[in-house]
Design a protein around this motif. Structure first.
Motif, short mmCIF file in Angstrom:
data_model
loop_
_atom_site.label_atom_id
_atom_site.label_comp_id
_atom_site.label_asym_id
_atom_site.label_seq_id
_atom_site.Cartn_x
_atom_site.Cartn_y
_atom_site.Cartn_z
N SER A 422 0.62 -1.35 0.31
CA SER A 422 -0.07 -0.17 -0.17
C SER A 422 0.62 1.38 0.13
O SER A 422 0.17 1.90 0.15
CB SER A 422 -1.06 0.23 1.03
N SER A 467 -7.37 -9.93 -1.19
CA SER A 467 -7.93 -8.76 -1.27
C SER A 467 -6.83 -7.74 -1.93
O SER A 467 -7.46 -6.68 -2.82
CB SER A 467 -8.79 -7.92 -0.24
N ARG A 468 -5.92 -7.18 -1.26
CA ARG A 468 -5.22 -6.39 -1.61
C ARG A 468 -4.54 -6.29 -2.87
O ARG A 468 -4.51 -5.62 -4.30
CB ARG A 468 -3.82 -6.13 -0.41
N GLU A 471 -6.95 -5.98 -5.59
CA GLU A 471 -7.05 -4.16 -5.82
C GLU A 471 -6.39 -3.86 -7.28
O GLU A 471 -6.17 -2.80 -8.09
CB GLU A 471 -7.16 -3.55 -4.29
N ARG A 474 -7.12 -4.64 -10.16
CA ARG A 474 -7.74 -4.79 -11.41
C ARG A 474 -8.24 -3.17 -11.49
O ARG A 474 -8.57 -2.53 -11.94
CB ARG A 474 -9.70 -5.47 -10.25
N SER A 475 -7.24 -2.01 -10.34
CA SER A 475 -7.32 -1.32 -10.28
C SER A 475 -5.89 -0.49 -10.70
O SER A 475 -5.00 0.03 -9.36
CB SER A 475 -7.51 -0.25 -8.87
N GLU A 478 -3.69 2.56 -8.35
CA GLU A 478 -3.59 1.99 -7.47
C GLU A 478 -1.71 1.33 -7.30
O GLU A 478 -1.31 1.25 -6.09
CB GLU A 478 -3.94 0.80 -6.83
N CYS A 489 1.99 -9.01 -9.24
CA CYS A 489 0.80 -9.10 -7.95
C CYS A 489 -0.10 -9.98 -8.55
O CYS A 489 -0.19 -11.68 -8.00
CB CYS A 489 0.24 -7.47 -8.13
N ASP A 508 -13.26 -13.78 -8.91
CA ASP A 508 -11.44 -13.09 -9.53
C ASP A 508 -10.42 -14.93 -9.93
O ASP A 508 -9.43 -14.41 -10.64
CB ASP A 508 -10.77 -12.77 -7.78
N CYS A 524 -6.06 -7.30 -17.30
CA CYS A 524 -5.88 -5.87 -16.47
C CYS A 524 -5.61 -4.88 -16.67
O CYS A 524 -5.56 -3.42 -16.17
CB CYS A 524 -5.26 -6.85 -15.13
#
Length: 532
Positions: A422, A467-468, A471, A474-475, A478, A489, A508, A524
């Motif tokens: 993060s 989940s991170r 994220e 997909r984002s 981020e 990832c 997923d 992605c």
């Protein structure tokens, strides 16, 4: 009050004598009062009469507004050299655009700058060598030839003739640039030789400090000057300083200069010839040296072991002292009093883990994982993405060892790695954004490698790493749209899914795990594209 060039004020300039000052005080004061209005009026007239030019490079016509003093040949060379290099580049641009008026005016100005450099350097330096004299003559001849041929081009209207003359101008410009580069290198080599001789012969701490500072300033001018310094014995002279107890207070400055020189191959070769690695090991392992000195020695180690420099991979002398250097660097990380010291020591360790795989085993024996992960909670030592980049690099390279996984679990390392996924930039500068991307990518790589151990994988799932990772995949925002982060990832996610598939939803799994890696990557990486 009227300001003069250089920031000096008029009333700070002493008159020839106190008596004269008393006699003329009233008239001088009146003149100064009137002068402000007079000069402002004159400036207004000039500004109103001055044409507004659309030439984007006219503001650079007077580049050198107050050159260096007559006793500073080095600064003279650097400033004039920069000016002439800029003019050569601009002339080439205007020639490509067929802007013949500008090409000619800039050629004339180039000649003036070249003549000034030659005459000013001759006045400021020792008598020039015969070789320099010959190159100076060739340079000025080409300058005159360029001015003459560009002036003739202004009179030509035939396009065919002009094209053939353009080729001639281009060739002349190229030859002129070669002569200029040759002359500048000869002159700079001469000045560097003088500095190196001065350091080599000096037993005075103030002279050595001043000369070493001048040498360091030169290293900041780029790789070409670093090569000259290395070739002319700069590395040898600086290590001589670092081997004299009487110059201990100058060690940090000398080592900082060495780190800069060793960005080029010639510098590293010279370091190896004078047993520089052994000297660095002695400094790092000697606790009587200041922390600043050992930190600068770590910086030299980081430079000569950089994985980005192919020529450092053959530094055979480093392997002989590697264990004691790694031990000293781990200790420096543990005892660092500031973020800068920790960054230099950890950067050296990170590079060494690329340099030789045995370094990872040594780090494991020294309990380095505990030292590094403990430092992550100390904001005084670890408070930037640049430092975390070094830590996660070490962890990623160590994670290939089987024992590393149990040490990571024991030190709650999975949670810290999760936090690195993060990582966000504070300032938004390109360098910091890139550092954050590297931290995210290497954290994912570390997680993927460690997740071969089921215990690590289960801990990662428990901490919501899955989940991170989803994220980040997909984002694009981020991960700052980084493809390297995306690939890392996806790899980590697939490794975790292989051990703990219950942490993934069906959608997923079908999009990010089941397809080929390249298909998931394309899916992605195209998520932010607009198909409207």
């Amino acid at each position: 009050m009227m300001a003069l060039p250089g920031g000096r004020q008029l009333d700070s300039i002493p008159l020839p004598g106190q008596r004269l000052h008393l006699l003329q005080a009233d008239s001088v004061q009146r003149w100064m009062e009137d002068l402000k209005l007079m000069t402002e009026c004159e400036c207004m007239c000039i500004l109103q009469a001055k044409p507004i030019s659309l030439e984007e490079d006219t503001q650079g016509d007077l580049i050198l507004a107050g050159g260096p003093g007559p006793g500073d040949p080095l600064q003279l060379l650097l400033k004039r050299g920069w000016v002439i290099s800029t003019e050569l580049r601009r002339i080439g641009q205007k020639l490509a655009q067929d802007r013949w008026a500008r090409v000619h005016s800039m050629s004339v100005r180039l000649t003036c700058h070249a003549r000034s450099m030659v005459s000013e350097y001759s006045a400021a330096s020792r008598s020039p060598s015969q070789e320099m004299g010959q190159v100076e003559k060739l340079l000025m001849e080409k300058c005159s030839e360029l001015s003459a041929v560009t002036e003739r081009c202004l009179q030509v209207e035939n396009e065919h003739v002009l094209r053939s003359m353009k080729a001639c101008v281009s060739e002349t410009l190229s030859t002129l640039g070669q002569h200029f580069s040759q002359l500048l290198e000869l002159a700079l080599t001469r000045e560097v030789q003088a500095l190196v001789r001065k350091i080599d012969a000096s037993d005075n701490i103030y002279t050595t400090e001043s000369t070493t500072g001048n040498l360091f300033s030169l290293t900041q001018e780029g790789a070409p000057l670093c090569r000259i310094i290395a070739k002319e014995g700069g590395v040898v002279a600086l290590f001589k300083v670092c081997r004299q107890d009487s110059f201990r207070c100058l060690y940090p400055q000398a080592l900082r200069t060495l780190a800069s020189i060793c960005c080029v191959e010639e510098g590293v070769h010279q370091l190896e010839k004078v047993d520089g690695v052994l000297c660095l090991a002695d400094i790092l392992t000697d606790d009587s040296h200041s922390e600043a000195t050992r930190a600068e020695a770590a910086a030299v180690v980081a430079q000569v072991t950089s994985p980005h420099l192919s020529f450092t991979q053959h530094l055979s002398s480093f392997l002989e002292s590697m264990e004691e250097i790694v031990t000293a660097l781990v200790k420096l990380c543990q005892e660092a009093s500031s973020g800068e010291v920790f960054l230099l020591a950890s950067a050296a360790l990170a590079n060494i883990t690329f340099f030789d795989t045995m370094a990872c085993e040594i780090l494991l024996q020294l309990n380095a994982i505990h030292v590094l992960l403990e430092a992550c909670s100390d904001k005084q030592r670890v408070d930037t993405p640049y430092t975390r980049d070094q830590i996660v690099t070490i962890l990623a390279n160590m994670s290939v060892l089987e024992q590393c996984a149990s040490d990571i679990i024991q030190e709650n390392g999975v949670q810290l790695i999760m936090g690195m996924l993060s990582e966000k930039p504070r300032s938004g500068t390109p360098a910091e954004v890139a550092a954050c991307e590297r931290v995210q990518q290497k954290a994912a790589v570390t997680l993927a490698r460690l997740s071969q151990d089921p215990e690590v994988a289960r801990e990662a799932v428990r901490l919501s790493c899955v989940s991170r990772l989803i994220e980040l995949c997909r984002s694009p925002s981020e991960r700052n749209s980084s493809d390297a982060v995306l690939v890392a990832c996806l790899a980590a996610l697939r490794r975790l899914a292989g051990v703990c598939p219950e942490g993934l939803q069906d959608s997923d799994f079908q999009q990010l795990v089941q397809p080929r890696l390249v298909d998931s990557f394309l899916l992605c990486s195209n998520m932010e594209e607009s198909f409207v």
